[in-house]
Design a protein around this motif. Structure first.
Motif, PDB file in Angstrom:
ATOM      1  N   ARG A 100       0.833  -1.213   0.000  1.00  0.00           N
ATOM      2  CA  ARG A 100       0.000   0.000   0.000  1.00  0.00           C
ATOM      3  C   ARG A 100       0.866   1.262   0.000  1.00  0.00           C
ATOM      4  N   THR A 146      -8.549   4.143   1.648  1.00  0.00           N
ATOM      5  CA  THR A 146      -8.693   2.778   1.106  1.00  0.00           C
ATOM      6  C   THR A 146     -10.100   2.335   1.441  1.00  0.00           C
ATOM      7  N   VAL A 188      -7.495   1.840  -3.640  1.00  0.00           N
ATOM      8  CA  VAL A 188      -6.596   2.722  -2.911  1.00  0.00           C
ATOM      9  C   VAL A 188      -6.676   4.085  -3.597  1.00  0.00           C
ATOM     10  N   LEU A 246      -7.471  -2.591  -5.130  1.00  0.00           N
ATOM     11  CA  LEU A 246      -6.781  -3.297  -4.020  1.00  0.00           C
ATOM     12  C   LEU A 246      -6.571  -4.773  -4.328  1.00  0.00           C
TER      13      LEU A 246
END
Length: 628
Positions: free
Chosen positions: A58, A140, A151, A173
């Motif tokens: 991430r 998110t 995201v 994601l």
């Protein structure tokens, strides 16, 4: 397991199934424990690593989106009129992301994934609020338009001649999760492969270790059951090998200690069992710990056979085994008082025995844990004391009569009887007769004392039986004829000679003949008989006299003992003839016995061993006499 241990060999039969079950149980316990620990470790690793990777992915996605956003805002759209915004977001999305251009009021100006005119206002989106407020926003969350998690990165910028605009970039994601899933699959696959390899190697190693542990367990069990054979020496140098060597040394030391203790115990038991003194031990609860054979015999205990009496009485209460109140009282005094107690007890009813009993406490520290009793047979000592007292009394009694007669007649002569020639001669003859009796009595006592003191010298030679019997018959015949007795002899002339002292053997037979003449009434018969039977000569003197009561037959060979005391004194006997005969025969290695019935006469029998000198030793040869 069946275990048999003897003096010569030791046989051990062991079933392998219990040890195998133990090893399998230990293996599966260890295997399951290791598997659970490994799974727990993998789960924890998966949890933390997956989170870390997801966070790193991430962060990398946000960094990528920020780079794209900074690059895009440097080249803002020249106009907000269609199709410029759509072309601009299309140019921005060429980096592999979704791009959305949003106005200052939250309206969607262009989007690479849908029609902007049909989209709702995005002013309330968290990333949009952050971007308007601070210039940049992150989030998110789930996208209602695409129906998946994304995201988001929103950046506020200003276009030429326009108000503030917001560029929102997003990445699905699912791409991030697929990367995490790929990592987790590789992690679990590698872990499973390592588990299989390590488990196989561990199984082989653990089997070897478990077999060694099983051998140690089997060895300890054998040692506990008394089998001290050592284990085979192991080639490895690890802790189990050191433990095996230490157990072998311990077993060898235990074997030596147990053998030493067993030998000492057997030696002590043999010594106690062979003692003439009776020994018994009880514990503080008055239960039998040990009794030897002499104590059983002394106390009159009956508890099975000779070899089983001790085992049958052990651990039983002493009151169940011993029924003599004096012995029980001594035991209890020793236990209660804690001091040595001594006493004298008499056991038996028909044949009594006297014992000096000593009971002492057995202490372990300050407390008394039992008592031990020792019985010393003093029957012979008491008998000798009684014999000494009887001897003194009998000698005094035997001496009193002739001495009183000599003293009385001597005083009579001194008071004037010498003037009467006839009375004085009669008084002197009486004094002379009593003096002769005192002389015979003194001579017999001295002779008996020499015999009992072992100072009797034997001139041993082969002696014909006729040389023993014939002179005695000639000496006795005159007195027998005077009393009207029939005296006869019956023996074969070819009897083997007897090794011995002819003079002493003649004296023994003469004493028996004198005794027969003394106690046979006129008209009776005296017969001397001899024969050779099984390596010995039996010489018997039988009469038809008054006989001896059965109760007196065992005592007629004692000194001064007379079955008919009054008649013996009247005949001039000293009461020592049979005692002298008995000692003389025993000095030649023989024995004497009597068979008699009251009123039907008596038979005295001498048994004289022939010995190796019979018929071979020349006259006058020496044979060492046995101890009287």
């Amino acid at each position: 397991m069946k275990h048999i241990r003897g003096n010569a060999m030791t046989v051990v039969a062991v079933s392998e199934s219990p040890a195998g079950k133990t090893r399998n149980r230990l293996f599966w316990k260890t295997a399951v424990l290791c598997l659970c620990l490994l799974l727990l470790m993998l789960l924890v690793l998966d949890l933390f690593v997956a989170r870390g990777i997801r966070a790193e992915v991430r962060a990398g996605a946000f960094s990528r989106l920020e780079a794209l956003a900074h690059m895009a805002v440097r080249v803002p759209p020249q106009s907000l009129r269609p199709p410029v915004p759509r072309e601009w977001v299309g140019w921005v999305s060429s980096g592999g992301v979704r791009a959305t251009l949003i106005g200052a009021g939250g309206e969607v100006l262009a989007d690479t994934e849908g029609d902007a005119s049909g989209m709702e206002n995005h002013r309330d989106r968290p990333e949009i609020r952050q971007a308007i407020a601070s210039g940049s926003g992150r989030a998110t969350r789930h996208s209602d338009t695409l129906g998946q998690d994304l995201v988001y990165l929103a950046v506020r910028f200003a276009a030429a001649g326009e108000g503030p605009l917001v560029l929102r970039l997003s990445v699905p994601l699912g791409r991030l999760d697929s990367a995490v899933r790929d990592f987790r699959r590789r992690l679990w696959g590698t872990s499973f492969l390592m588990l299989v390899l390590i488990g196989g190697v561990s199984l082989l190693l653990f089997r070897r270790v478990s077999n060694r542990i099983g051998r140690l367990k089997e060895f300890s069990r054998r040692v506990a059951e008394g089998d001290f054979r050592p284990m085979p020496v192991e080639r490895s140098n690890d802790e189990l090998a050191e433990l095996s060597e230490s157990l072998n040394r311990t077993a060898a030391r235990l074997d030596r200690s147990i053998r030493t203790l067993t030998e000492e115990r057997n030696q002590s038991s043999a010594i106690l069992a062979s003692m003439e003194e009776g020994v018994a031990v009880i514990d503080s609860g008055q239960r039998v710990v040990y009794c030897n054979r002499a104590f059983f015999d002394a106390a009159g205990i009956e508890a099975g056979g000779e070899g089983t009496r001790d085992a049958g009485c052990r651990s039983r209460p002493i009151v169940e085994v011993l029924h003599h109140p004096d012995l029980l009282a001594l035991f209890r005094k020793a236990l209660a008082g804690g001091e040595t107690v001594r006493g004298e007890v008499v056991t038996g009813s028909v044949r009594t025995r006297s014992y000096a009993a000593t009971a002492a406490p057995v202490r372990s520290g300050p407390s008394t844990t039992g008592a031990v009793m020792v019985l010393h047979d003093i029957t012979e000592i008491r008998r000798l004391e009684r014999a000494r007292r009887d001897f003194v009394a009998n000698v005094s009694h035997e001496f009193r009569t002739p001495l009183a007669a000599i003293q009385g007649f001597a005083e009579t002569l001194l008071e004037g009887a010498l003037e009467d020639r006839e009375d004085s001669r009669r008084f002197v003859r009486i004094i002379h007769a009593h003096a002769l009796r005192l002389g015979r009595l003194t001579e017999d006592l001295l002779k008996l004392a020499r015999i009992e003191a072992g100072r009797l010298s034997l001139e041993t030679s082969p002696v014909a039986v006729s040389r023993i019997i014939d002179p005695c018959l000639e000496t006795t015949r005159m007195e027998a004829d005077r009393k009207g007795l029939v005296l006869e002899a019956d023996y074969a002339p070819d009897l083997p000679p007897v090794p011995g002292d002819v003079r002493l053997l003649q004296e023994a037979v003469q004493n028996l003949l004198d005794n027969a003449v003394r106690y046979t009434p006129p008209g009776g018969r005296i017969r001397v008989y001899a024969e050779a039977v099984r390596g010995e000569v039996l010489l018997s003197v039988s009469d038809t006299g008054i006989g001896i009561p059965r109760a007196d037959q065992q005592r007629v060979f004692e000194r001064f003992y007379r079955a008919d005391a009054a008649r013996s004194r009247e005949s001039g006997g000293t009461g020592l003839g049979l005692a002298i005969a008995k000692h003389l025969v025993e000095a030649h290695g023989g024995c004497i016995r009597v068979e008699s019935e009251l009123g039907n006469g008596s038979t005295f029998t001498l048994s004289l061993p022939l010995g190796p000198a019979s018929g071979t030793t020349p006259e006058g040869g020496g044979v060492s006499p046995p101890a009287p």
